[in-house]
Enzyme design. Structure first.
Site, PDB file in Angstrom:
ATOM      1  N   HIS A  44       0.817  -1.211   0.000  1.00  0.00           N
ATOM      2  CA  HIS A  44       0.000   0.000   0.000  1.00  0.00           C
ATOM      3  C   HIS A  44       0.856   1.270   0.000  1.00  0.00           C
ATOM      4  O   HIS A  44       0.364   2.364   0.244  1.00  0.00           O
ATOM      5  CB  HIS A  44      -0.949  -0.018   1.194  1.00  0.00           C
ATOM      6  CG  HIS A  44      -2.005  -1.063   1.068  1.00  0.00           C
ATOM      7  ND1 HIS A  44      -1.736  -2.411   1.232  1.00  0.00           N
ATOM      8  CD2 HIS A  44      -3.317  -0.978   0.763  1.00  0.00           C
ATOM      9  CE1 HIS A  44      -2.849  -3.099   1.045  1.00  0.00           C
ATOM     10  NE2 HIS A  44      -3.819  -2.256   0.760  1.00  0.00           N
ATOM     11  N   ILE A 168       3.339  -0.407  20.369  1.00  0.00           N
ATOM     12  CA  ILE A 168       1.941  -0.344  19.938  1.00  0.00           C
ATOM     13  C   ILE A 168       1.496  -1.702  19.403  1.00  0.00           C
ATOM     14  O   ILE A 168       2.223  -2.364  18.660  1.00  0.00           O
ATOM     15  CB  ILE A 168       1.766   0.748  18.861  1.00  0.00           C
ATOM     16  CG1 ILE A 168       1.922   2.136  19.501  1.00  0.00           C
ATOM     17  CG2 ILE A 168       0.419   0.632  18.148  1.00  0.00           C
ATOM     18  CD1 ILE A 168       2.047   3.268  18.511  1.00  0.00           C
ATOM     19  N   VAL A 171      -3.925  -4.387  14.913  1.00  0.00           N
ATOM     20  CA  VAL A 171      -4.442  -5.265  13.868  1.00  0.00           C
ATOM     21  C   VAL A 171      -4.831  -4.387  12.683  1.00  0.00           C
ATOM     22  O   VAL A 171      -5.542  -3.398  12.845  1.00  0.00           O
ATOM     23  CB  VAL A 171      -5.668  -6.060  14.364  1.00  0.00           C
ATOM     24  CG1 VAL A 171      -6.357  -6.763  13.206  1.00  0.00           C
ATOM     25  CG2 VAL A 171      -5.259  -7.072  15.425  1.00  0.00           C
ATOM     26  N   ASP A 172      -4.349  -4.731  11.508  1.00  0.00           N
ATOM     27  CA  ASP A 172      -4.682  -4.029  10.266  1.00  0.00           C
ATOM     28  C   ASP A 172      -5.015  -5.112   9.258  1.00  0.00           C
ATOM     29  O   ASP A 172      -4.125  -5.750   8.705  1.00  0.00           O
ATOM     30  CB  ASP A 172      -3.493  -3.180   9.811  1.00  0.00           C
ATOM     31  CG  ASP A 172      -3.740  -2.471   8.474  1.00  0.00           C
ATOM     32  OD1 ASP A 172      -4.822  -2.660   7.886  1.00  0.00           O
ATOM     33  OD2 ASP A 172      -2.841  -1.737   8.021  1.00  0.00           O
ATOM     34  N   TRP A 224     -17.181 -17.707   6.116  1.00  0.00           N
ATOM     35  CA  TRP A 224     -18.443 -16.967   6.240  1.00  0.00           C
ATOM     36  C   TRP A 224     -18.360 -15.831   7.255  1.00  0.00           C
ATOM     37  O   TRP A 224     -19.094 -14.860   7.171  1.00  0.00           O
ATOM     38  CB  TRP A 224     -19.584 -17.921   6.621  1.00  0.00           C
ATOM     39  CG  TRP A 224     -19.276 -18.790   7.811  1.00  0.00           C
ATOM     40  CD1 TRP A 224     -19.503 -18.488   9.124  1.00  0.00           C
ATOM     41  CD2 TRP A 224     -18.672 -20.079   7.791  1.00  0.00           C
ATOM     42  NE1 TRP A 224     -19.079 -19.514   9.938  1.00  0.00           N
ATOM     43  CE2 TRP A 224     -18.557 -20.523   9.140  1.00  0.00           C
ATOM     44  CE3 TRP A 224     -18.211 -20.940   6.778  1.00  0.00           C
ATOM     45  CZ2 TRP A 224     -18.013 -21.752   9.500  1.00  0.00           C
ATOM     46  CZ3 TRP A 224     -17.670 -22.168   7.143  1.00  0.00           C
ATOM     47  CH2 TRP A 224     -17.572 -22.561   8.481  1.00  0.00           C
ATOM     48  N   LYS A 225     -17.421 -15.928   8.213  1.00  0.00           N
ATOM     49  CA  LYS A 225     -17.297 -14.876   9.226  1.00  0.00           C
ATOM     50  C   LYS A 225     -16.760 -13.583   8.603  1.00  0.00           C
ATOM     51  O   LYS A 225     -17.268 -12.491   8.868  1.00  0.00           O
ATOM     52  CB  LYS A 225     -16.396 -15.346  10.363  1.00  0.00           C
ATOM     53  CG  LYS A 225     -16.979 -16.515  11.140  1.00  0.00           C
ATOM     54  CD  LYS A 225     -16.074 -16.940  12.287  1.00  0.00           C
ATOM     55  CE  LYS A 225     -16.684 -18.113  13.041  1.00  0.00           C
ATOM     56  NZ  LYS A 225     -15.847 -18.535  14.190  1.00  0.00           N
ATOM     57  N   GLY A 304       1.276  -6.244  15.020  1.00  0.00           N
ATOM     58  CA  GLY A 304       1.826  -4.902  14.858  1.00  0.00           C
ATOM     59  C   GLY A 304       3.196  -4.696  15.456  1.00  0.00           C
ATOM     60  O   GLY A 304       3.872  -3.709  15.150  1.00  0.00           O
ATOM     61  N   HIS A 305       3.647  -5.623  16.317  1.00  0.00           N
ATOM     62  CA  HIS A 305       4.930  -5.420  16.989  1.00  0.00           C
ATOM     63  C   HIS A 305       6.111  -5.536  16.029  1.00  0.00           C
ATOM     64  O   HIS A 305       7.202  -5.050  16.333  1.00  0.00           O
ATOM     65  CB  HIS A 305       5.081  -6.416  18.142  1.00  0.00           C
ATOM     66  CG  HIS A 305       4.236  -6.080  19.330  1.00  0.00           C
ATOM     67  ND1 HIS A 305       4.527  -6.514  20.604  1.00  0.00           N
ATOM     68  CD2 HIS A 305       3.101  -5.342  19.456  1.00  0.00           C
ATOM     69  CE1 HIS A 305       3.611  -6.067  21.449  1.00  0.00           C
ATOM     70  NE2 HIS A 305       2.724  -5.366  20.767  1.00  0.00           N
ATOM     71  N   GLU A 306       5.894  -6.163  14.876  1.00  0.00           N
ATOM     72  CA  GLU A 306       6.991  -6.318  13.924  1.00  0.00           C
ATOM     73  C   GLU A 306       7.339  -5.015  13.214  1.00  0.00           C
ATOM     74  O   GLU A 306       8.431  -4.888  12.650  1.00  0.00           O
ATOM     75  CB  GLU A 306       6.648  -7.395  12.882  1.00  0.00           C
ATOM     76  CG  GLU A 306       5.620  -7.004  11.833  1.00  0.00           C
ATOM     77  CD  GLU A 306       4.176  -7.196  12.285  1.00  0.00           C
ATOM     78  OE1 GLU A 306       3.280  -7.120  11.427  1.00  0.00           O
ATOM     79  OE2 GLU A 306       3.942  -7.417  13.494  1.00  0.00           O
TER      80      GLU A 306
END
Length: 332
Positions: A44, A168, A171-172, A224-225, A304-306
């Site tokens: 992105h 920080i 989740v993305d 489906w979730k 996100g820690h990476e």
């Protein structure tokens, strides 16, 4: 190949200026594309830039447009992006949500008529860096079949949740197993996906990114979730912004523009004192990461820690850019 942050930003800036974007806007936009890439989110950042320029040239993105506030209801505001540059406007909207949260404890900005925001995680991170919980999501053009269908009728509709822990936690994630950007990253690298990411033309699950890019039968996250989550996220963004749904964007527009987005900030410190907050977060992180490993060579990671590590590596060693992507940018 390797490039520096400065080289990357200069390349973006040159292309933007050549397309008639004013110097201040071009600099800010180039900075965001370069920061996204430097953070390791190539899909992105640098990889997405040629597509961004195509939409700019097509008139989908209006570079001198500015977002306009439509409605104010205390902690909730409704804005019209007026098809302005997506990443710059998203940054402004999360800043506004933070301002509202400082006054009310929580702030929500619903945005209509927006453009692709590029890396959604940037805006959750932006809130978490200031000590706020950041939550945001966007709808999109229909690029994923709902569960049980073969035809694309729902969006990947990425959702971001960022927590002001140290480091920080964020989740993305799109509502598909992989974003189309990550399919491209794996295809360019000549890699299969680590797990099934969609269906082939015969309806069998596949790890081949190129096949999924071509037939658009991408797999919803959690089957489906993920399909259900995509639908309700679209509904909320559409209603709160009074904007376009996935159906409207897909059926009424020539490309992905005029989409709807939500930005939420929550001031944690109005609800819990700092030392208690930090202790609780640390206990959660320690409890998760000290679980017995299924594979001794595979660490248990927190989301996100990476990014802190990736950023440091790219600043130290240079930013990796695919040769073919760099050639496209140089040719713009």
């Amino acid at each position: 190949m390797k490039v520096t942050f400065e080289q990357l930003k200069a390349a973006f800036n040159r292309v933007l200026i050549s397309r008639g974007v004013d110097s201040e806007t071009a600099d800010a936009c180039a900075e965001m594309f370069a920061r996204t890439t430097e953070s390791g989110v190539y899909s992105h950042g640098v990889n997405r830039f040629p597509r961004f320029i195509q939409q700019l040239e097509n008139g989908d993105i209006i570079p001198d447009a500015q977002p306009k506030r439509i409605t104010s209801l205390g902690a909730i505001e409704q804005w019209d992006a007026q098809r302005s540059i997506g990443n710059l406007t998203a940054k402004k909207m999360m800043d506004r949500a933070i301002e509202l949260a400082a006054d009310h404890g929580i702030g929500l900005v619903a945005l209509r008529n927006a453009n692709h925001w590029m890396r959604g995680g940037s805006y959750g991170w932006q809130a978490a860096e200031k000590g706020y919980i950041g939550i945001c999501w966007t709808n999109s053009i229909a690029v994923m079949p709902p569960w049980g269908a073969k035809e694309c009728r729902i969006g990947t509709n990425p959702l971001i949740v960022a927590i002001p822990s140290t480091p920080i936690t964020m989740v993305d994630m799109s509502m598909s197993m992989f974003s189309y950007g990550m399919l491209e990253v794996n295809r360019l690298a000549g890699r299969q996906l680590p797990v099934d990411g969609g269906f082939d033309d015969e309806g069998n699950l596949t790890k081949e990114p190129g096949v999924i890019e071509k037939n658009r039968r991408i797999l919803p996250m959690g089957y489906w979730k993920g399909s259900g989550m995509s639908i309700v996220l679209d509904m909320i963004a559409t209603l709160l912004s009074d904007g376009a749904s996935v159906a409207e964007v897909t059926q009424d527009n020539s490309d992905e523009y005029g989409i709807s987005q939500i930005f939420i900030a929550i001031e944690v410190d109005k609800l819990i004192d700092g030392p208690t907050r930090d202790a609780k977060l640390q206990r959660i992180m320690d409890y998760v990461t000290t679980a017995e490993r299924a594979d001794e060579n595979q660490a248990i990671r927190l989301p996100g820690h990476e990014f802190t590590t990736l950023l440091a590596e790219n600043r130290r060693n240079g930013i990796t850019v695919d040769d073919s992507v760099w050639a496209k940018i140089q040719a713009l």
